[in-house]
Design a protein around this motif. Structure first.
Motif, PDB file in Angstrom:
ATOM      1  N   GLN A   1      71.016  59.903  15.806  1.00 53.83           N
ATOM      2  CA  GLN A   1      70.677  59.947  14.373  1.00 53.83           C
ATOM      3  C   GLN A   1      71.212  58.748  13.597  1.00 53.83           C
ATOM      4  OE1 GLN A   1      68.606  62.041  12.755  1.00 53.83           O
ATOM      5  NE2 GLN A   1      68.136  62.748  14.817  1.00 53.83           N
ATOM      6  N   LEU A   2      71.050  57.574  14.162  1.00 55.03           N
ATOM      7  CA  LEU A   2      71.556  56.367  13.516  1.00 55.03           C
ATOM      8  C   LEU A   2      70.707  56.031  12.279  1.00 55.03           C
ATOM      9  CD1 LEU A   2      73.946  54.874  14.623  1.00 55.03           C
ATOM     10  CD2 LEU A   2      72.398  53.269  15.719  1.00 55.03           C
ATOM     11  N   VAL A   3      71.399  55.753  11.184  1.00 56.39           N
ATOM     12  CA  VAL A   3      70.718  55.392   9.941  1.00 56.39           C
ATOM     13  C   VAL A   3      71.318  54.112   9.393  1.00 56.39           C
ATOM     14  CG1 VAL A   3      70.245  56.083   7.564  1.00 56.39           C
ATOM     15  CG2 VAL A   3      70.252  57.805   9.367  1.00 56.39           C
ATOM     16  N   LYS A   4      70.469  53.187   8.991  1.00 60.10           N
ATOM     17  CA  LYS A   4      70.956  51.969   8.362  1.00 60.10           C
ATOM     18  C   LYS A   4      69.977  51.556   7.282  1.00 60.10           C
ATOM     19  CE  LYS A   4      73.294  48.336   7.582  1.00 60.10           C
ATOM     20  NZ  LYS A   4      74.703  48.365   7.189  1.00 60.10           N
ATOM     21  N   THR A   5      70.503  51.388   6.080  1.00 61.77           N
ATOM     22  CA  THR A   5      69.651  51.003   4.960  1.00 61.77           C
ATOM     23  C   THR A   5      70.113  49.655   4.437  1.00 61.77           C
ATOM     24  OG1 THR A   5      69.573  53.323   4.400  1.00 61.77           O
ATOM     25  CG2 THR A   5      68.697  51.802   2.780  1.00 61.77           C
ATOM     26  N   TYR A   6      69.181  48.762   4.199  1.00 56.94           N
ATOM     27  CA  TYR A   6      69.508  47.468   3.609  1.00 56.94           C
ATOM     28  C   TYR A   6      69.108  47.486   2.137  1.00 56.94           C
ATOM     29  CZ  TYR A   6      69.627  45.599   8.363  1.00 56.94           C
ATOM     30  OH  TYR A   6      69.911  45.351   9.668  1.00 56.94           O
ATOM     31  N   ALA A   7      69.909  46.794   1.334  1.00 55.67           N
ATOM     32  CA  ALA A   7      69.506  46.587  -0.057  1.00 55.67           C
ATOM     33  C   ALA A   7      68.892  45.198  -0.149  1.00 55.67           C
ATOM     34  CB  ALA A   7      70.712  46.687  -0.973  1.00 55.67           C
ATOM     35  N   VAL A   8      67.650  45.129  -0.559  1.00 57.21           N
ATOM     36  CA  VAL A   8      66.978  43.844  -0.676  1.00 57.21           C
ATOM     37  C   VAL A   8      66.792  43.538  -2.152  1.00 57.21           C
ATOM     38  CG1 VAL A   8      64.929  42.533  -0.057  1.00 57.21           C
ATOM     39  CG2 VAL A   8      65.750  44.342   1.453  1.00 57.21           C
ATOM     40  N   SER A   9      67.334  42.397  -2.598  1.00 61.77           N
ATOM     41  CA  SER A   9      67.145  42.020  -4.003  1.00 61.77           C
ATOM     42  C   SER A   9      65.720  41.527  -4.188  1.00 61.77           C
ATOM     43  CB  SER A   9      68.096  40.894  -4.401  1.00 61.77           C
ATOM     44  OG  SER A   9      69.409  41.301  -4.204  1.00 61.77           O
ATOM     45  N   GLU A  10      65.155  41.945  -5.272  1.00 64.51           N
ATOM     46  CA  GLU A  10      63.781  41.530  -5.553  1.00 64.51           C
ATOM     47  C   GLU A  10      63.724  40.940  -6.929  1.00 64.51           C
ATOM     48  OE1 GLU A  10      61.368  44.971  -5.376  1.00 64.51           O
ATOM     49  OE2 GLU A  10      60.560  44.386  -3.442  1.00 64.51           O
ATOM     50  N   ARG A  11      62.861  39.967  -7.107  1.00 65.68           N
ATOM     51  CA  ARG A  11      62.564  39.588  -8.467  1.00 65.68           C
ATOM     52  C   ARG A  11      61.073  39.382  -8.577  1.00 65.68           C
ATOM     53  NH1 ARG A  11      61.246  34.464  -9.315  1.00 65.68           N
ATOM     54  NH2 ARG A  11      61.895  32.846  -7.872  1.00 65.68           N
ATOM     55  N   ARG A  12      60.599  39.538  -9.812  1.00 65.86           N
ATOM     56  CA  ARG A  12      59.167  39.381  -9.998  1.00 65.86           C
ATOM     57  C   ARG A  12      58.797  37.921  -9.836  1.00 65.86           C
ATOM     58  NH1 ARG A  12      59.432  43.459 -14.951  1.00 65.86           N
ATOM     59  NH2 ARG A  12      60.441  44.964 -13.630  1.00 65.86           N
ATOM     60  N   PRO A  13      57.587  37.631  -9.417  1.00 58.05           N
ATOM     61  CA  PRO A  13      57.208  36.233  -9.188  1.00 58.05           C
ATOM     62  C   PRO A  13      57.111  35.457 -10.493  1.00 58.05           C
ATOM     63  CG  PRO A  13      55.330  37.704  -8.867  1.00 58.05           C
ATOM     64  CD  PRO A  13      56.512  38.573  -9.074  1.00 58.05           C
ATOM     65  N   GLY A  14      57.189  34.125 -10.378  1.00 56.69           N
ATOM     66  CA  GLY A  14      56.981  33.258 -11.526  1.00 56.69           C
ATOM     67  C   GLY A  14      58.239  33.010 -12.328  1.00 56.69           C
ATOM     68  N   LEU A  15      58.090  32.187 -13.344  1.00 53.51           N
ATOM     69  CA  LEU A  15      59.226  31.770 -14.161  1.00 53.51           C
ATOM     70  C   LEU A  15      59.803  32.947 -14.943  1.00 53.51           C
ATOM     71  CD1 LEU A  15      60.879  29.338 -15.039  1.00 53.51           C
ATOM     72  CD2 LEU A  15      59.262  28.999 -16.909  1.00 53.51           C
ATOM     73  N   TRP A  16      58.925  33.747 -15.529  1.00 53.09           N
ATOM     74  CA  TRP A  16      59.387  34.883 -16.315  1.00 53.09           C
ATOM     75  C   TRP A  16      60.178  35.849 -15.432  1.00 53.09           C
ATOM     76  CZ3 TRP A  16      61.321  36.356 -20.401  1.00 53.09           C
ATOM     77  CH2 TRP A  16      61.329  37.686 -20.831  1.00 53.09           C
TER      78      TRP A  16
END
Lengths: 329, 271
Positions: free
Chosen positions: A8-23
């Motif tokens: 029952q191995l569990v591993k979760t990654y946190a992935v930073s996201e940002r919206r595309p473009g300058l804004w």
């Protein structure tokens, strides 16, 4: 007790996201969104001493994550993992002294030094007794034909040569367990065969347990009695190569060479079209539903067939369908 | 221990291959040393004839020794480590049955000692032998007393330890900042000024000096150099050396703690 027990191995990654473009970049300054990706979602298996197991799955399925947990680099979020009585990440140093790891994509040798210097360095780092090291080295040099490479700086080696040296480097301390992450990636046919032959010998003669992750189905057909398929962090299938094949019935592939490359195709009951390239048409069928003789008779009546042959469904096809099925679910 | 020594030796062997860089570096440093001595000479002639906190000969030693051991200064990033942190290769250090901080420190130790040795020897020859031969005795490096030489060697060892701990700390910082621009801008200013590389610490205003000599940067240049030239006796230097060793222990502890956190963080991001 199995050499490797995973529950029952569990591993979760946190992935930073940002919206595309300058804004999106500006927003990212103030508020960062984090997406959680489950790399392992309840993986369980056992591997016994001396097994040679293929661990396959599409890119991003959790293969590398599993290997990293088993080798003590990654700490899982949940579940149990015991390798030869050790919890890898809790007793990292004791653990890694007993395992060998080869990553096909990167070398563990010292880039600017001759190969033999790397080997000596590993002897000191792993504290291998010099006579034992010498014995292992001589054996590996003979098996992998490394004699002419020993004095060459690593950066001057070809990929195939480098992989042979990397295999030796991972085995100098005599580990009982070897992780191979895509060991044949990018190798030419001759090097691939050499690497495969070596892995097989190592497993048979030295009883080294090998866990092999690969995308090369020929590796698996040549080497492994057992295949574990992982997708989206879950084990889909764990068994012999035969069992994997029979998962889709004992399907066969029928390939026809038609006289007319533009002949229109009529769907044939009991078959699935695998592909068409001009005059060449491949169909999958299950001999339990329709016998080969019957199918050939029907097709022969409908088309002008120049040639045809029946074969077992290639393992690539089986795995591709397994991934497809999983993606559709 | 053998493993760490082997790691440091391997790194040193690679670093010693860069002979062209050593020759070019020696040329620049010799030239730069001459210019600095001229500047200090101008100061001494115009303003500090009497009551200067250092004899002019001691300032000359300060300049030449600083140039000779320039490569020990932790004023830049270890570029090899920086690449490995960026590409994630650094995690594979965890596959070795040795302590991760120990591996990083051993590599930093090689970086701060091996290149220094091959540049210091020609610099000594230049400053002690060549300059008097061409008639520039006043600018030449004075030979140390036996005690001075012995104490200098001890202090130089401490300097390399300190520098390696600081270098490792810069490498660990990369786990948070990736590009390392912050470190490459901050470290040189901090290190060159506080260690005495720009102005010998005894020439600083009293209030500033009293603080700076107890910071971990003084052990990098100031302390060894003043022991060599006899500006400090062994007895005077003993508490200062002890303080530098305490700093070393603290810097190692800090680097080790941060590395542990950095590894967990890297791991969370999916190394």
């Amino acid at each position: 007790m199995a050499q490797i027990e995973v529950e029952q191995l569990v591993k979760t990654y946190a992935v930073s996201e940002r919206r595309p473009g300058l804004w999106g970049a500006v927003q990212g300054l103030v508020r960062r969104r984090q997406r959680r990706v489950k790399a392992l979602d309840g993986v369980s298996f056992e591997i016994g001493r001396g097994e040679l197991v293929a661990y396959i799955g599409p890119n991003g399925a959790g293969k590398s994550t599993t290997v990293k947990v088993l080798s003590g680099i990654l700490v899982p979020d949940g579940g149990r993992c015991v390798v030869e009585g050790r919890v890898p990440w809790e007793e990292r140093i004791a653990h890694v002294a007993q395992i060998g790891v080869v990553f096909g994509q990167r070398t563990q040798l010292w880039w600017d030094l001759p190969v033999v210097d790397s080997f000596e360095l590993l002897r000191d780092i792993y504290r291998v007794e010099p006579p034992r090291w010498r014995r292992n080295l001589d054996e590996l040099v003979a098996l992998l034909d490394l004699e002419p490479l020993l004095d060459v700086p690593v950066r001057q080696l070809s990929l195939g040569q480098r992989m042979r040296c990397d295999l030796a480097a991972a085995l100098l301390h005599g580990p009982s367990l070897l992780f191979l992450d895509e060991p044949t990636i990018g190798l030419d046919a001759v090097s691939k065969l050499a690497v495969r032959a070596f892995i097989q010998r190592l497993n048979r003669e030295r009883q080294v347990t090998v866990i092999l992750t690969t995308h090369d189905m020929d590796d698996i057909e040549a080497l492994c009695d057992r295949v574990m398929v992982i997708a989206r962090g879950q084990i889909l299938c764990d068994g012999s190569l035969e069992a994997l094949r029979t998962r889709f019935g004992h399907q066969r592939r029928l390939t026809l060479e038609l006289a007319d490359p533009h002949a229109p195709l009529v769907p044939e009951p009991g078959t699935a079209l695998l592909g068409r390239e001009g005059a060449r048409v491949s169909l999958a069928f299950d001999p339990a539903e329709v016998t080969a003789a019957e199918l050939i008779g029907r097709l022969g009546a409908r088309y002008a067939v120049r040639d045809l042959w029946v074969e077992e469904l290639p393992i690539e096809e089986v795995v591709a369908r397994l991934y497809d099925e999983e993606a559709a679910a | 221990m053998r493993g760490y020594v082997a790691i440091a030796q391997a790194r040193a062997r690679v670093l010693l291959q860069y002979r062209a860089a050593a020759v070019a570096g020696f040329g620049t440093q010799a030239f730069w040393g001459m210019i600095r001595i001229m500047i200090f000479e101008a100061f001494y002639r115009s303003a500090m004839a009497d009551g200067a906190p250092m004899r002019f000969e001691e300032v000359v030693s300060y300049v030449w020794l600083g140039q000779a051991t320039l490569m020990t200064l932790p004023w830049n990033l270890d570029r090899e480590m920086a690449d490995e942190v960026r590409t994630g290769k650094v995690v594979y250090g965890l596959l070795r049955p040795v302590d991760l901080y120990g591996q990083w420190f051993a590599r930093a130790f090689a970086l701060r000692s091996a290149p220094m040795v091959i540049r210091a020897l020609p610099m000594f020859a230049f400053a002690m032998v060549l300059l008097p031969l061409v008639g520039l005795e006043a600018w030449a490096l004075e030979a140390p007393t036996l005690e001075g030489l012995a104490m200098w060697l001890v202090a130089l060892g401490v300097a390399i330890l300190l520098s390696s701990a600081l270098t490792t700390l810069w490498s660990v910082a990369l786990m948070w900042t990736v590009s390392g621009d912050g470190v490459t801008h901050l470290a040189p200013a901090l290190v060159t000024l506080m260690s005495g590389m720009v102005i010998p610490l005894p020439l600083l205003p009293d209030g500033v000096r009293a603080v700076v000599v107890w910071l971990p940067f003084a052990g990098l240049v100031d302390l060894p150099v003043r022991l060599f030239s006899g500006h400090l006796t062994a007895a005077e230097a003993a508490p200062m050396l002890a303080a530098q060793l305490v700093w070393w222990v603290l810097l190692v502890a800090l680097g080790r703690a941060l590395l542990g956190r950095g590894v967990r963080r890297l791991v969370v991001q999916g190394g």
